[in-house]
Structures are given as C-alpha cells and as structure tokens.
Design a protein around this motif. Structure first.
Motif, PDB file in Angstrom:
ATOM      1  N   ASN A  82       0.807  -1.222   0.000  1.00 34.71           N
ATOM      2  CA  ASN A  82       0.000   0.000   0.000  1.00 34.71           C
ATOM      3  C   ASN A  82       0.839   1.272   0.000  1.00 34.71           C
ATOM      4  OD1 ASN A  82      -2.485  -1.423   0.113  1.00 34.71           O
ATOM      5  ND2 ASN A  82      -2.181  -1.788   2.298  1.00 34.71           N
ATOM      6  N   HIS A  83       2.168   1.134  -0.150  1.00 35.07           N
ATOM      7  CA  HIS A  83       3.020   2.315  -0.078  1.00 35.07           C
ATOM      8  C   HIS A  83       3.332   2.843  -1.481  1.00 35.07           C
ATOM      9  CE1 HIS A  83       6.191   5.063   1.070  1.00 35.07           C
ATOM     10  NE2 HIS A  83       5.844   4.877   2.340  1.00 35.07           N
ATOM     11  N   PRO A  84       3.174   4.134  -1.721  1.00 38.25           N
ATOM     12  CA  PRO A  84       3.358   4.686  -3.071  1.00 38.25           C
ATOM     13  C   PRO A  84       4.790   4.632  -3.582  1.00 38.25           C
ATOM     14  CG  PRO A  84       3.019   6.454  -1.455  1.00 38.25           C
ATOM     15  CD  PRO A  84       2.723   5.169  -0.754  1.00 38.25           C
ATOM     16  N   LYS A  85       5.770   4.495  -2.691  1.00 32.69           N
ATOM     17  CA  LYS A  85       7.159   4.464  -3.134  1.00 32.69           C
ATOM     18  C   LYS A  85       7.697   3.049  -3.360  1.00 32.69           C
ATOM     19  CE  LYS A  85       8.484   8.973  -1.353  1.00 32.69           C
ATOM     20  NZ  LYS A  85       9.452   9.744  -0.535  1.00 32.69           N
ATOM     21  N   VAL A  86       6.836   2.057  -3.199  1.00 29.02           N
ATOM     22  CA  VAL A  86       7.216   0.666  -3.442  1.00 29.02           C
ATOM     23  C   VAL A  86       6.623   0.228  -4.771  1.00 29.02           C
ATOM     24  CG1 VAL A  86       6.975  -1.710  -2.635  1.00 29.02           C
ATOM     25  CG2 VAL A  86       7.396   0.133  -0.990  1.00 29.02           C
ATOM     26  N   GLU A  87       7.490  -0.235  -5.664  1.00 27.77           N
ATOM     27  CA  GLU A  87       7.027  -0.606  -6.997  1.00 27.77           C
ATOM     28  C   GLU A  87       6.588  -2.058  -7.086  1.00 27.77           C
ATOM     29  OE1 GLU A  87      10.048   0.608  -9.826  1.00 27.77           O
ATOM     30  OE2 GLU A  87       9.053   2.557 -10.014  1.00 27.77           O
ATOM     31  N   GLN A  88       7.326  -2.953  -6.431  1.00 31.00           N
ATOM     32  CA  GLN A  88       6.985  -4.379  -6.503  1.00 31.00           C
ATOM     33  C   GLN A  88       7.415  -5.056  -5.215  1.00 31.00           C
ATOM     34  OE1 GLN A  88       8.626  -6.401  -9.894  1.00 31.00           O
ATOM     35  NE2 GLN A  88       7.454  -8.272  -9.555  1.00 31.00           N
ATOM     36  N   VAL A  89       6.599  -5.981  -4.736  1.00 34.56           N
ATOM     37  CA  VAL A  89       6.906  -6.744  -3.526  1.00 34.56           C
ATOM     38  C   VAL A  89       7.057  -8.208  -3.910  1.00 34.56           C
ATOM     39  CG1 VAL A  89       6.131  -7.408  -1.221  1.00 34.56           C
ATOM     40  CG2 VAL A  89       5.603  -5.122  -2.104  1.00 34.56           C
ATOM     41  N   PHE A  90       8.112  -8.826  -3.430  1.00 29.84           N
ATOM     42  CA  PHE A  90       8.380 -10.243  -3.700  1.00 29.84           C
ATOM     43  C   PHE A  90       8.155 -11.028  -2.400  1.00 29.84           C
ATOM     44  CE2 PHE A  90      10.991  -7.627  -6.447  1.00 29.84           C
ATOM     45  CZ  PHE A  90      10.828  -8.195  -7.699  1.00 29.84           C
ATOM     46  N   TYR A  91       7.103 -11.843  -2.377  1.00 32.52           N
ATOM     47  CA  TYR A  91       6.807 -12.663  -1.199  1.00 32.52           C
ATOM     48  C   TYR A  91       5.905 -13.811  -1.647  1.00 32.52           C
ATOM     49  CZ  TYR A  91       5.702 -13.960   3.607  1.00 32.52           C
ATOM     50  OH  TYR A  91       5.575 -14.646   4.802  1.00 32.52           O
ATOM     51  N   PRO A  92       6.306 -15.056  -1.418  1.00 32.98           N
ATOM     52  CA  PRO A  92       5.519 -16.189  -1.935  1.00 32.98           C
ATOM     53  C   PRO A  92       4.141 -16.330  -1.317  1.00 32.98           C
ATOM     54  CG  PRO A  92       7.338 -16.958  -0.563  1.00 32.98           C
ATOM     55  CD  PRO A  92       7.554 -15.490  -0.782  1.00 32.98           C
ATOM     56  N   GLY A  93       3.898 -15.629  -0.208  1.00 29.54           N
ATOM     57  CA  GLY A  93       2.578 -15.677   0.397  1.00 29.54           C
ATOM     58  C   GLY A  93       1.542 -14.848  -0.329  1.00 29.54           C
ATOM     59  N   LEU A  94       1.970 -14.005  -1.259  1.00 32.85           N
ATOM     60  CA  LEU A  94       1.030 -13.178  -2.012  1.00 32.85           C
ATOM     61  C   LEU A  94       0.309 -14.025  -3.075  1.00 32.85           C
ATOM     62  CD1 LEU A  94       3.164  -9.953  -2.598  1.00 32.85           C
ATOM     63  CD2 LEU A  94       1.062 -10.131  -1.245  1.00 32.85           C
ATOM     64  N   PRO A  95      -1.003 -13.955  -3.129  1.00 32.32           N
ATOM     65  CA  PRO A  95      -1.727 -14.707  -4.169  1.00 32.32           C
ATOM     66  C   PRO A  95      -1.284 -14.342  -5.580  1.00 32.32           C
ATOM     67  CG  PRO A  95      -3.254 -13.941  -2.484  1.00 32.32           C
ATOM     68  CD  PRO A  95      -1.924 -13.285  -2.196  1.00 32.32           C
ATOM     69  N   THR A  96      -0.744 -13.132  -5.754  1.00 32.88           N
ATOM     70  CA  THR A  96      -0.281 -12.699  -7.072  1.00 32.88           C
ATOM     71  C   THR A  96       1.128 -13.186  -7.406  1.00 32.88           C
ATOM     72  OG1 THR A  96       0.474 -10.631  -6.056  1.00 32.88           O
ATOM     73  CG2 THR A  96      -1.719 -10.629  -7.065  1.00 32.88           C
ATOM     74  N   HIS A  97       1.819 -13.768  -6.440  1.00 36.42           N
ATOM     75  CA  HIS A  97       3.167 -14.293  -6.701  1.00 36.42           C
ATOM     76  C   HIS A  97       3.053 -15.476  -7.664  1.00 36.42           C
ATOM     77  CE1 HIS A  97       7.004 -16.322  -6.074  1.00 36.42           C
ATOM     78  NE2 HIS A  97       7.441 -15.271  -5.409  1.00 36.42           N
ATOM     79  N   PRO A  98       3.876 -15.511  -8.721  1.00 34.17           N
ATOM     80  CA  PRO A  98       3.737 -16.592  -9.713  1.00 34.17           C
ATOM     81  C   PRO A  98       3.966 -17.990  -9.144  1.00 34.17           C
ATOM     82  CG  PRO A  98       5.724 -15.275 -10.096  1.00 34.17           C
ATOM     83  CD  PRO A  98       4.902 -14.523  -9.097  1.00 34.17           C
ATOM     84  N   GLY A  99       4.654 -18.088  -8.005  1.00 37.69           N
ATOM     85  CA  GLY A  99       4.888 -19.394  -7.397  1.00 37.69           C
ATOM     86  C   GLY A  99       4.007 -19.671  -6.200  1.00 37.69           C
ATOM     87  N   HIS A 100       2.990 -18.850  -6.006  1.00 40.17           N
ATOM     88  CA  HIS A 100       2.178 -18.969  -4.780  1.00 40.17           C
ATOM     89  C   HIS A 100       1.520 -20.336  -4.648  1.00 40.17           C
ATOM     90  CE1 HIS A 100      -0.448 -17.913  -1.471  1.00 40.17           C
ATOM     91  NE2 HIS A 100      -1.482 -18.330  -2.183  1.00 40.17           N
TER      92      HIS A 100
END
Length: 379
Positions: free
Chosen positions: A269-287
C-alpha cells in the motif's frame, strides 16, 4: 518420528547426560579421546575432526527435523556446499543452478569449480521445461533454492526431483530460507538438503555453520568421508549454539512469518514501493506451489523502490530497527541492498540482481514497530 516438530527439536539427540544428568547437551571441548586399549574407542570417538558428541547431537537433531537418516554439520554453509558438490561432481561434469542463486553459491560454482572443469547453466527453476532443456548427458546435479535469494522465486521440488532422477542426476535443495519447520524437501523427492545453519536454525546471529541431510546411504558415506578428509567442521561451542537455537525454531518461524505478512501488507500500500516479492502473495507466480510445499511463507521479503538504486540505498540507510547488515534468519530484523552487498559477485552475469532491490530479513520484534520503521524510511 511420530513426535511433533517442536518436540523433536528439543529432544532428538539430546537425552540427559548419562554421567551427570545434565539436561542440556554438554560442550565437549576436547580434541582427542582416551582409548581403552588400541582401537578401543569409547562411544566411537577418537578425534574431534572426525566426531564430537556435541556435534553428533546437532546432527541427529537436524536429521530428524528434515526427515532424513543422515546429517553432517559443517563450519559454514559454503563448506557444506563445497562438500556436497565434490561428493557427486567430477571434472567434465555439468550442474544446473538457479538463475537467481545466492551469490556465494554462484561464486563457488563460477569462480572455483569452473577452473576444475565443472560447467554450469543458470536457468529459472520455476520453469520445469527450461530445466529439462538445460540438462546434458554429463549433468550430475540440479541445485535448487526455494524460495530463492533474494527474489523469492519458488521451484516445484517434486517436479524437479522427477526431472533430475530421469536424467540420472541428484536434486540438492538449499532449504536455508524456509527452514525445516516450513519445508522438508526430502519428503518431496530431493536427494539432499543443504542449510546455512547460521540463519534460521541457529537463529541468533551469533554462530556460523552449515549442514547436509540425506536419506541416500551411499551419498551419506561420501559426505562423511569428505567432512573428515577436508575438515571443515564446526567446533563444539558452535554446534552447541546452533543446537540451542534449533530448540525455539518452531516458535520463531511462526513469528517471523506473522511479521513478514504484516510488512508485506504495508509495502503493498506504499506509493514508493514498486513491486513486492513474497511467496505468500496470491499474485506471486509461485504462490500455488509454495502453498502446496510450505507450512508458512517465511520471514524473507524483497521489494523494489521507486527512484532506482539511489532511492533503495537511502531506504537502507534510514531504518532504525532494521539493521543494515548481511545475513538473515536472526531474531533481529535486517535490511540490505543485495546488488551492493550479498550478491555483488553476480554483477555483470546472468544472475545480476536489480539495483533498486531491497531485501529484508524480518525478525521477531513487535510487528507494528517494524512497519513504522519501514514507513518512515520510505517516507
């Protein structure tokens, strides 16, 4: 192995000392052992490079936690990596490695083993077809990290095991980021598991170590031979510190994961962060794969910062609770710039990491405090 994970972490290999009743495994600070006549070894110990009771306790415990029959402890994760590869690879052989492997692993393969005639191919291990295409008749090892360091990509261990074994190769899984509490690769088909026990297993940033675990009896014999012959073993105090850390691994990994999930939510939710890498995210390709083979998603988080490398460096310099330091997996939170720090050895290679990337090792402090610290650093 019917007991639960936390029970085994506290008890396996750690019975009270029969001589004194000591509840905690003693630190056997000795280099040699008295013999009852020539060859009459007491408990099988003759010299502490070959074996030490404190180290044995650690090895038995680690084998149990990974669901393996054999474990060997080493002076560092890289010492364990070196022995693992020399156990199965010879001049003229070929290795498949992740295209975002840990910098130290890449350095060992590219800067050391390459000069001994060992070839390697970096591929995205999340793409099984790419792995299969990279195999050669002389491929002996598929070296897997999952999650990877520092981009947190996920590989399907079971699928890679099938590919490796179909080609007559070994699958080695570096399980450092996950820990055996979160993931047990041997149960998914891996031939051997590697740990930098410096990280989550030791868990307190006070000891360096490594370990190899396997169910392959022949491979275990070769690892044991090289452990003794090359001598890269931990001292008894190092083994004792690591064993102490292991006792709280289950509790710590739950808190690491809880805090990481809270931080990921704030970063998204932060405007200065472009991408977050974390396998717990449903949007992570390896989730989907991660959810299948991991109990939790762990305490490692990476993200890219708007504004490029300079902005990433500034975030790293402004945190108060996140300490700017290499390594990971300790109780305290750490922040680093992989491109300038842990992965500097990959510069100019196919494994070079983005220069706007920041990596977090999320500790077990109060989650709200950690979120506030990152928000002010980004602000």
């Amino acid at each position: 192995m019917s007991d639960g994970f936390a029970t085994r972490a506290i008890h396996v290999g750690q019975d009270p000392d029969p001589g004194t009743g000591s509840v905690i495994v003693p630190i056997y600070a000795t280099s040699t052992y008295a013999q009852d006549g020539v060859g009459g070894l007491r408990g099988g110990y003759e010299y502490s490079r070959t074996g030490n009771p404190t180290r044995t306790a650690l090895e038995e415990c680690l084998a149990s936690l990974e669901g393996g029959r054999h474990a060997r402890a080493f002076a560092s994760g890289m010492a364990a990596s070196d022995v693992m590869l020399r156990a199965v690879v010879r001049p003229g052989d070929h290795i498949v490695i992740p295209n975002d492997a840990y910098g130290g692993t890449f350095r060992l393969v590219d800067k050391v083993l390459r000069h001994w005639g060992v070839e390697h191919t970096p591929v995205p291990l999340s793409d099984v077809d790419s792995v299969r295409a990279a195999l050669r008749p002389n491929t002996r090892v598929i070296w897997c990290e999952t999650p990877t360091n520092p981009l947190l990509n996920i590989a399907d261990i079971t699928a890679l095991a099938d590919v490796a074994h179909g080609a007559g190769a070994k699958l080695v899984v570096d399980n450092t980021f996950a820990s055996p509490y979160i993931q047990t690769p041997l149960e998914l088909g891996a031939d051997a598991v590697l740990h930098s026990t410096t990280k989550y297993l030791g868990g307190h940033s006070d000891v360096v170590g490594g370990a190899l675990v396997t169910n392959d009896d022949e491979l275990a014999q070769q690892i044991a031979f090289l452990q003794n012959s090359a001598g890269g073993v931990p001292g008894p105090f190092d083994a004792w510190l690591t064993l102490r850390g292991v006792k709280t691994l289950a509790l710590r990994m739950e808190k690491h994961s809880d805090n990481a999930e809270r931080i990921v939510e704030a970063l998204l939710n932060h405007p200065k962060v472009e991408q977050v890498f974390y396998p717990g995210l449903p949007t992570h390709p390896g989730h989907e794969v991660a959810a299948k083979q991991m109990r939790r998603f762990g305490g490692m988080v990476s993200f890219t910062v708007a504004g490029g490398e300079q902005a990433a460096l500034e975030v790293c310099s402004r945190t108060r609770l996140f300490t700017l330091a290499e390594s990971l997996g300790g109780i305290e939170s750490l922040i680093e710039h992989p491109g300038r720090m842990t992965h500097a050895s990959t510069a100019g290679s196919l494994l070079e990491v983005p220069n706007d990337l920041v990596r977090l090792s999320v500790g077990i402090e109060d989650g709200a405090d950690l979120v506030a610290d990152l928000v002010q650093a980004l602000g």
